[in-house]
Scaffold this motif. Structure first.
Motif, PDB file in Angstrom:
ATOM      1  N   THR A  11     -14.730   0.890 -29.108  1.00 19.27           N
ATOM      2  CA  THR A  11     -13.369   1.410 -29.216  1.00 19.27           C
ATOM      3  C   THR A  11     -13.033   2.331 -28.057  1.00 19.27           C
ATOM      4  O   THR A  11     -11.889   2.742 -27.914  1.00 19.27           O
ATOM      5  N   ALA A  12     -14.020   2.667 -27.213  1.00 20.35           N
ATOM      6  CA  ALA A  12     -13.770   3.524 -26.057  1.00 20.35           C
ATOM      7  C   ALA A  12     -13.058   2.765 -24.938  1.00 20.35           C
ATOM      8  O   ALA A  12     -12.444   3.377 -24.077  1.00 20.35           O
ATOM      9  N   ARG A  13     -13.137   1.418 -24.935  1.00 18.24           N
ATOM     10  CA  ARG A  13     -12.471   0.611 -23.903  1.00 18.24           C
ATOM     11  C   ARG A  13     -11.563  -0.428 -24.572  1.00 18.24           C
ATOM     12  O   ARG A  13     -11.899  -1.615 -24.622  1.00 18.24           O
ATOM     13  N   PRO A  14     -10.395  -0.002 -25.069  1.00 16.94           N
ATOM     14  CA  PRO A  14      -9.512  -0.947 -25.758  1.00 16.94           C
ATOM     15  C   PRO A  14      -8.751  -1.835 -24.775  1.00 16.94           C
ATOM     16  O   PRO A  14      -8.589  -1.514 -23.601  1.00 16.94           O
ATOM     17  N   VAL A  15      -8.274  -2.953 -25.287  1.00 21.09           N
ATOM     18  CA  VAL A  15      -7.416  -3.848 -24.515  1.00 21.09           C
ATOM     19  C   VAL A  15      -6.010  -3.266 -24.545  1.00 21.09           C
ATOM     20  O   VAL A  15      -5.494  -2.909 -25.608  1.00 21.09           O
ATOM     21  N   VAL A  16      -5.370  -3.142 -23.361  1.00 19.27           N
ATOM     22  CA  VAL A  16      -4.009  -2.625 -23.278  1.00 19.27           C
ATOM     23  C   VAL A  16      -3.135  -3.640 -22.568  1.00 19.27           C
ATOM     24  O   VAL A  16      -3.600  -4.420 -21.739  1.00 19.27           O
ATOM     25  N   TYR A  71       0.731  -7.884 -17.971  1.00 15.63           N
ATOM     26  CA  TYR A  71      -0.671  -8.073 -17.630  1.00 15.63           C
ATOM     27  C   TYR A  71      -1.491  -7.512 -18.782  1.00 15.63           C
ATOM     28  O   TYR A  71      -1.045  -6.595 -19.476  1.00 15.63           O
ATOM     29  N   VAL A  72      -2.697  -8.027 -18.985  1.00 11.56           N
ATOM     30  CA  VAL A  72      -3.599  -7.529 -20.009  1.00 11.56           C
ATOM     31  C   VAL A  72      -4.868  -7.054 -19.317  1.00 11.56           C
ATOM     32  O   VAL A  72      -5.433  -7.754 -18.485  1.00 11.56           O
ATOM     33  N   THR A  73      -5.311  -5.829 -19.648  1.00 12.99           N
ATOM     34  CA  THR A  73      -6.507  -5.259 -19.038  1.00 12.99           C
ATOM     35  C   THR A  73      -7.189  -4.346 -20.041  1.00 12.99           C
ATOM     36  O   THR A  73      -6.714  -4.149 -21.156  1.00 12.99           O
ATOM     37  N   ARG A  74      -8.308  -3.774 -19.636  1.00 15.57           N
ATOM     38  CA  ARG A  74      -9.019  -2.794 -20.455  1.00 15.57           C
ATOM     39  C   ARG A  74      -8.980  -1.450 -19.760  1.00 15.57           C
ATOM     40  O   ARG A  74      -8.907  -1.387 -18.546  1.00 15.57           O
ATOM     41  N   ARG A 131      -1.251   7.328 -20.658  1.00 15.13           N
ATOM     42  CA  ARG A 131      -0.830   5.943 -20.458  1.00 15.13           C
ATOM     43  C   ARG A 131      -1.169   5.493 -19.051  1.00 15.13           C
ATOM     44  O   ARG A 131      -0.964   6.203 -18.079  1.00 15.13           O
ATOM     45  N   LEU A 132      -1.646   4.284 -18.954  1.00 16.36           N
ATOM     46  CA  LEU A 132      -2.074   3.718 -17.689  1.00 16.36           C
ATOM     47  C   LEU A 132      -0.866   3.183 -16.920  1.00 16.36           C
ATOM     48  O   LEU A 132       0.002   2.524 -17.489  1.00 16.36           O
ATOM     49  N   VAL A 133      -0.788   3.499 -15.605  1.00 16.36           N
ATOM     50  CA  VAL A 133       0.259   2.982 -14.732  1.00 16.36           C
ATOM     51  C   VAL A 133      -0.418   2.394 -13.510  1.00 16.36           C
ATOM     52  O   VAL A 133      -1.147   3.081 -12.802  1.00 16.36           O
ATOM     53  N   LEU A 134      -0.210   1.082 -13.287  1.00 16.94           N
ATOM     54  CA  LEU A 134      -0.808   0.396 -12.152  1.00 16.94           C
ATOM     55  C   LEU A 134       0.277  -0.317 -11.356  1.00 16.94           C
ATOM     56  O   LEU A 134       1.283  -0.748 -11.915  1.00 16.94           O
ATOM     57  N   ARG A 135       0.050  -0.447 -10.059  1.00 15.21           N
ATOM     58  CA  ARG A 135       0.973  -1.174  -9.186  1.00 15.21           C
ATOM     59  C   ARG A 135       0.454  -2.606  -9.060  1.00 15.21           C
ATOM     60  O   ARG A 135      -0.589  -2.849  -8.458  1.00 15.21           O
ATOM     61  N   LEU A 146       5.562  -1.097 -10.382  1.00 14.14           N
ATOM     62  CA  LEU A 146       4.748  -0.313 -11.310  1.00 14.14           C
ATOM     63  C   LEU A 146       4.750  -0.990 -12.683  1.00 14.14           C
ATOM     64  O   LEU A 146       5.809  -1.394 -13.189  1.00 14.14           O
ATOM     65  N   PHE A 147       3.569  -1.115 -13.255  1.00 14.88           N
ATOM     66  CA  PHE A 147       3.398  -1.653 -14.603  1.00 14.88           C
ATOM     67  C   PHE A 147       2.858  -0.523 -15.470  1.00 14.88           C
ATOM     68  O   PHE A 147       1.869   0.116 -15.123  1.00 14.88           O
ATOM     69  N   ARG A 148       3.526  -0.269 -16.594  1.00 16.57           N
ATOM     70  CA  ARG A 148       3.188   0.844 -17.475  1.00 16.57           C
ATOM     71  C   ARG A 148       2.596   0.309 -18.770  1.00 16.57           C
ATOM     72  O   ARG A 148       3.035  -0.709 -19.293  1.00 16.57           O
ATOM     73  N   GLU A 149       1.610   1.038 -19.283  1.00 18.76           N
ATOM     74  CA  GLU A 149       0.975   0.660 -20.558  1.00 18.76           C
ATOM     75  C   GLU A 149       1.978   0.801 -21.697  1.00 18.76           C
ATOM     76  O   GLU A 149       2.658   1.813 -21.804  1.00 18.76           O
ATOM     77  N   GLU A 150       2.053  -0.227 -22.516  1.00 20.32           N
ATOM     78  CA  GLU A 150       2.917  -0.136 -23.700  1.00 20.32           C
ATOM     79  C   GLU A 150       2.053  -0.031 -24.939  1.00 20.32           C
ATOM     80  O   GLU A 150       0.936  -0.517 -24.979  1.00 20.32           O
ATOM     81  N   ARG A 151       2.589   0.620 -25.945  1.00 19.86           N
ATOM     82  CA  ARG A 151       1.837   0.821 -27.187  1.00 19.86           C
ATOM     83  C   ARG A 151       2.602   0.244 -28.350  1.00 19.86           C
ATOM     84  O   ARG A 151       3.770   0.048 -28.321  1.00 19.86           O
TER      85      ARG A 151
END
Length: 54
Positions: free
Chosen positions: A5-10, A22-25, A34-38, A49-54
């Motif tokens: 559970t320390a590395r969830p799929v986001v 995109y799907v990543t861990r 929240r994770l933000v990646l280009r 920019l791609f932002r993590e959604e919950r």
């Protein structure tokens, strides 16, 4: 074997509003925010920019 559970799929969603995802861990312990990646958005044809959604 169960996944940790320390590395969830986001899911990362484009901030350009195109609906591309995109799907990543991520490591929740070292990066609790929240994770933000280009990443490349093929609809726009540029890096956005791609932002993590919950």
């Amino acid at each position: 074997m169960a996944r940790s559970t320390a590395r969830p799929v986001v899911k990362l969603k484009s901030t350009a509003g195109t609906g591309v995802t995109y799907v990543t861990r991520k490591n929740r312990l070292s990066d609790p925010d929240r994770l933000v990646l280009r990443k490349y958005d093929p609809v726009v044809g540029a890096h956005i920019l791609f932002r993590e959604e919950r």
